[in-house]
Design a protein around this motif. Structure first.
Motif, mmCIF file in Angstrom:
data_model
loop_
_atom_site.group_PDB
_atom_site.id
_atom_site.type_symbol
_atom_site.label_atom_id
_atom_site.label_comp_id
_atom_site.label_asym_id
_atom_site.label_seq_id
_atom_site.Cartn_x
_atom_site.Cartn_y
_atom_site.Cartn_z
ATOM 1 N N TYR A 1 38.324 28.766 43.151
ATOM 2 C CA TYR A 1 36.586 29.695 43.252
ATOM 3 C C TYR A 1 35.992 29.843 41.799
ATOM 4 O O TYR A 1 36.853 29.703 40.264
ATOM 5 N N ASN A 2 34.945 30.036 41.402
ATOM 6 C CA ASN A 2 34.222 30.749 39.930
ATOM 7 C C ASN A 2 34.505 31.939 40.088
ATOM 8 O O ASN A 2 33.978 32.950 40.512
ATOM 9 N N ILE A 3 35.777 32.281 38.937
ATOM 10 C CA ILE A 3 36.176 33.594 38.718
ATOM 11 C C ILE A 3 36.412 33.692 37.232
ATOM 12 O O ILE A 3 36.520 32.521 37.079
ATOM 13 N N ASP A 4 35.724 34.860 36.899
ATOM 14 C CA ASP A 4 35.678 34.945 35.355
ATOM 15 C C ASP A 4 36.533 35.626 35.097
ATOM 16 O O ASP A 4 37.404 36.297 35.053
ATOM 17 N N PRO A 5 36.964 34.795 33.644
ATOM 18 C CA PRO A 5 38.306 34.665 33.141
ATOM 19 C C PRO A 5 38.121 36.369 32.175
ATOM 20 O O PRO A 5 39.236 36.868 31.816
ATOM 21 N N ASN A 6 37.001 37.385 32.269
ATOM 22 C CA ASN A 6 36.945 38.390 31.413
ATOM 23 C C ASN A 6 37.073 39.447 32.491
ATOM 24 O O ASN A 6 36.803 40.869 31.608
ATOM 25 N N ARG A 7 36.917 39.245 33.940
ATOM 26 C CA ARG A 7 36.900 40.230 34.782
ATOM 27 C C ARG A 7 38.429 40.144 35.698
ATOM 28 O O ARG A 7 37.597 40.271 37.163
#
Length: 228
Positions: free
Chosen positions: A108-114
């Motif tokens: 999935y498109n998961i924010d690496p900074n969150r």
């Protein structure tokens, strides 16, 4: 490793989303892939409609093995009796949970900074340990009724932390949280620590008021890791 994954409603693969990793306690070990959701609000609170409306996010809740050395840290001996002599070890289940996290991040498109991590009891230790093993992965952590090796405090001094424990905890002594929080502060960190008084009668279940704390939830989503 069984796991449950909450996918935000109307997920858009062109948009990146935060993810909350929840690590359960010793009582939820097994392979039914249900107890880690049913025992407390540690996983489901993040998926509550009011929280998703403000902060659409993924929630990942893996389940560890129900064997003496199973769990997100090791709290039992070969007779399955509580023994806290190995709680600072990185367990095999914790390593597998990290692999599950990486798998989900690839799907999935998961924010690496969150990326955010939280856990209770065994999972509280696991939350500390996973951050110590991967100190540049998570934007914030919320360990509850857990602890960590004070000698490794320098590894997470930069990570935003809000820890919780009850003073009268009869399962995991409050000293475990106090010691690691003090060590982080001594290394220059600025963790937030909430300790519930004995008269509040939470005992080991300090996760009840912790996950009801709306300020904590808002604080978590305010944390964004620098991409540098």
């Amino acid at each position: 490793m069984p796991y449950r994954l909450y996918v935000p409603e109307n997920y858009n693969p062109n948009t990146s989303y935060p993810l909350v990793l929840f690590l359960h306690g010793g009582g939820e070990r097994g392979n039914d892939n249900e107890k880690q959701l049913m025992a407390n609000d540690g996983a489901v609170i993040w998926a509550a409609p009011e929280n998703q409306a403000k902060h659409p996010s993924f929630i990942l809740a893996p389940q560890s093995r129900n064997v003496p050395d199973g769990g997100f840290t090791i709290t039992r001996d070969v007779n399955n009796i509580v023994n806290l002599s190995r709680v600072f070890e990185v367990s095999e289940d914790l390593k597998m949970a990290y692999e599950v996290l990486q798998h989900v991040r690839g799907e999935y498109n998961i924010d690496p900074n969150r990326l955010y991590s939280t856990g209770v009891s065994q999972g509280g230790f696991g939350t500390f340990n996973m951050n110590m093993e991967h100190p540049d992965t998570f934007a914030a952590m919320v360990p509850i009724a857990g602890g960590a090796d004070p000698a490794k405090a320098h590894l997470i001094k930069h990570v935003p932390i809000w820890a919780f424990h009850a003073k009268d905890d009869s399962v995991i002594p409050v000293s475990y949280s106090r010691n690691i929080i003090d060590a982080i502060k001594s290394n220059g960190g600025e963790p937030i620590y909430t300790e519930y008084k004995s008269k509040m009668n939470y005992d080991h279940a300090s996760w009840i008021p912790a996950y009801e704390n709306e300020k904590m939830i808002e604080w978590v989503f305010q944390q964004v890791k620098s991409s540098n």
